[in-house]
Design a protein around this motif. Structure first.
Motif, mmCIF file in Angstrom:
data_model
loop_
_atom_site.group_PDB
_atom_site.id
_atom_site.type_symbol
_atom_site.label_atom_id
_atom_site.label_comp_id
_atom_site.label_asym_id
_atom_site.label_seq_id
_atom_site.Cartn_x
_atom_site.Cartn_y
_atom_site.Cartn_z
ATOM 1 N N UNK A 65 1.125 -1.095 -0.131
ATOM 2 C CA UNK A 65 0.014 -0.155 -0.057
ATOM 3 C C UNK A 65 0.770 1.238 0.038
ATOM 4 N N UNK A 66 0.456 2.136 -1.006
ATOM 5 C CA UNK A 66 1.304 3.415 -0.901
ATOM 6 C C UNK A 66 0.310 4.753 -0.885
ATOM 7 N N UNK A 67 0.677 5.852 -0.345
ATOM 8 C CA UNK A 67 -0.190 6.899 -0.576
ATOM 9 C C UNK A 67 0.430 8.138 -1.108
ATOM 10 N N UNK A 68 -0.352 8.899 -1.755
ATOM 11 C CA UNK A 68 0.305 10.174 -2.321
ATOM 12 C C UNK A 68 -0.970 11.208 -1.948
ATOM 13 N N UNK A 107 1.735 -1.699 -6.529
ATOM 14 C CA UNK A 107 1.187 -1.485 -5.070
ATOM 15 C C UNK A 107 -0.394 -0.824 -5.403
ATOM 16 N N UNK A 108 -0.949 -0.800 -4.466
ATOM 17 C CA UNK A 108 -2.361 -0.241 -4.405
ATOM 18 C C UNK A 108 -1.946 1.285 -3.804
ATOM 19 N N UNK A 109 -2.271 2.151 -4.722
ATOM 20 C CA UNK A 109 -1.978 3.632 -4.426
ATOM 21 C C UNK A 109 -3.226 4.398 -4.228
ATOM 22 N N UNK A 110 -3.179 4.901 -2.987
ATOM 23 C CA UNK A 110 -4.364 5.983 -2.510
ATOM 24 C C UNK A 110 -3.917 7.255 -2.831
ATOM 25 N N UNK A 111 -4.895 7.942 -3.470
ATOM 26 C CA UNK A 111 -4.574 9.422 -3.710
ATOM 27 C C UNK A 111 -5.687 10.337 -3.129
ATOM 28 N N UNK A 134 -0.802 -1.709 -9.140
ATOM 29 C CA UNK A 134 -1.823 -2.534 -9.087
ATOM 30 C C UNK A 134 -2.971 -1.998 -8.929
ATOM 31 N N UNK A 135 -3.130 -0.643 -8.573
ATOM 32 C CA UNK A 135 -4.531 0.182 -8.480
ATOM 33 C C UNK A 135 -4.348 1.631 -8.038
ATOM 34 N N UNK A 136 -5.018 2.170 -8.733
ATOM 35 C CA UNK A 136 -5.057 3.599 -8.397
ATOM 36 C C UNK A 136 -6.307 4.048 -8.032
ATOM 37 N N UNK A 137 -6.311 4.448 -6.496
ATOM 38 C CA UNK A 137 -7.657 4.507 -5.833
ATOM 39 C C UNK A 137 -7.518 5.994 -5.437
ATOM 40 N N UNK A 138 -8.691 6.779 -6.121
ATOM 41 C CA UNK A 138 -9.189 8.138 -5.701
ATOM 42 C C UNK A 138 -9.864 8.550 -4.682
ATOM 43 N N UNK A 142 -16.097 6.114 -15.140
ATOM 44 C CA UNK A 142 -15.260 5.765 -14.082
ATOM 45 C C UNK A 142 -15.843 4.867 -12.969
ATOM 46 N N UNK A 143 -15.095 4.022 -12.404
ATOM 47 C CA UNK A 143 -15.564 2.746 -11.946
ATOM 48 C C UNK A 143 -15.676 3.489 -10.291
ATOM 49 N N UNK A 144 -16.572 3.034 -9.572
ATOM 50 C CA UNK A 144 -16.670 3.693 -8.268
ATOM 51 C C UNK A 144 -16.933 2.469 -7.185
ATOM 52 N N UNK A 145 -16.318 2.226 -6.132
ATOM 53 C CA UNK A 145 -16.792 1.476 -5.175
ATOM 54 C C UNK A 145 -16.990 2.158 -3.723
#
Length: 363
Positions: free
Chosen positions: A67-70, A247-251, A102-106, A158-161
């Motif tokens: 997991x990474x955060x920006x 990595x799963x990147x949270x923004x 792996x993923x970009x999570x806004x 845009x995909x929403x979860x």
């Protein structure tokens, strides 16, 4: 016949004996105190406080390193002399995709982006075309509102979860601290367990059933565990090669500009104790490691309270006050140690509030 008579006589002697009456009194007093405490005193706020103390003083769990955060932070605003606009986000996404995450999570809703309609449209098309791009929503799809999570133009596609933050309100202690995370709602798996590869919510450790939702307690790490990269550092191409690969990147945001970008945690009840960005990193790691604390069943907590009450009643009715006080203090210390040990070593949350109050009531 004689054997039956003898058994009856022995039973009568036992029932008439002082020892039996003494044990019966202990049992009744202990049971009554236990039932009254659990029936009329919820003590949720006290229990949550004791839970927070155990969270603070337990050994910190290992992070998954996936997991990474920006963050759009104060450094970003200083470097750019403004907040990023739609064009900046387009460039940011292109540079980020080169890292092959792996993923970009806004955690920033596209509706909040500023810029010309053409730029917003370009961002929407770019994001919608990425298989690993998703926006996490605070909203839930309620029954009869299936389209509630759909993105408006120009962000259609845009995909929403679902992945809202769950602050404890009046029914859960009322202190505003976020201790739980959503696992599923109306049978639909939420974002974090889904991306952690969990397909059956019943396999989640420490699952808590709440009406239409299933939740789990977050295995928190201290603030700053997930050191966020600055949004501007990505734009300035300061990332090392493959730094975010796989990595799963949270923004998200960390500008200190709005309370909605922060949450209260067991570590601190300050209004800006932790960024929502780092909260989601904790939630993601909790699901990856499946390490949610397990809340002990209510009946087991009642049994623990009853047994401790029984001990204290025996002390009060049998020993001298000085001896009784020492055993009282030893009992409190032993129970706290056991509770802390279970939580620290096994992630098991044994209730403390009712039991500790029962000790004083019995004494």
């Amino acid at each position: 016949m004689e054997i039956k008579v003898r058994k009856i006589e022995m039973l009568e002697k036992i029932l008439k004996s002082r020892s039996f009456r003494f044990q019966a009194i202990r049992f009744v007093i202990s049971l009554a105190i236990t039932m009254l405490l659990y029936q009329f005193f919820s003590l949720t706020g006290v229990e949550n406080y004791l839970y927070d103390l155990r969270t603070i003083y337990k050994p910190v769990s290992k992070v998954s390193n996936t997991v990474a955060t920006i963050a759009i932070d104060q450094q970003t605003v200083r470097d750019m002399r403004r907040s990023p606009n739609a064009k900046d986000h387009i460039e940011f996404l292109k540079l980020l995709m080169a890292q092959k995450p792996k993923a970009i999570v806004y955690l920033i809703h596209p509706k909040e982006l500023v810029g010309a309609y053409e730029d917003l449209q370009e961002f929407g098309e770019l994001a919608a075309g990425l298989n690993n791009f998703v926006v996490v929503s605070e909203k839930l799809n309620l029954k009869g509102e299936d389209g509630r999570l759909e993105m408006p133009p120009p962000f259609t596609g845009i995909k929403v979860a679902i992945g809202p933050k769950l602050a404890d309100r009046n029914s859960l202690g009322g202190d505003g601290v976020t201790r739980r995370m959503l696992v599923s709602y109306e049978g639909k798996i939420a974002f974090h367990p889904q991306f952690a590869g969990i397909t059956n919510e019943e396999t989640v450790r420490g699952l808590v059933h709440e009406d239409e939702s299933n939740e789990a307690y977050i295995d928190y790490h201290p603030q700053g565990t997930y050191g966020a990269l600055s949004f501007s550092s990505v734009l300035e191409k300061k990332l090392s090669l493959n730094q975010l690969t796989g990595k799963i990147v949270f923004v998200g945001r960390d500008t200190m500009g709005s309370n909605k970008d922060y949450v209260q945690t067991p570590y601190s009840q300050d209004q800006m104790a932790m960024t929502v960005l780092e909260l989601h990193a904790n939630m993601m790691d909790t699901m990856i490691s499946n390490s949610s604390p397990i809340m002990v069943n209510r009946w087991l907590n009642m049994l623990a309270t009853f047994l401790v009450s029984w001990l204290i009643v025996f002390v009060v009715l049998t020993l001298k006050p000085s001896q009784g006080l020492l055993i009282l203090l030893a009992s409190i210390l032993a129970y706290i140690t056991i509770s802390w040990g279970l939580f620290s070593l096994a992630g098991v949350w044994l209730g403390m509030a009712h039991t500790l109050i029962a000790v004083f009531v019995c004494y």
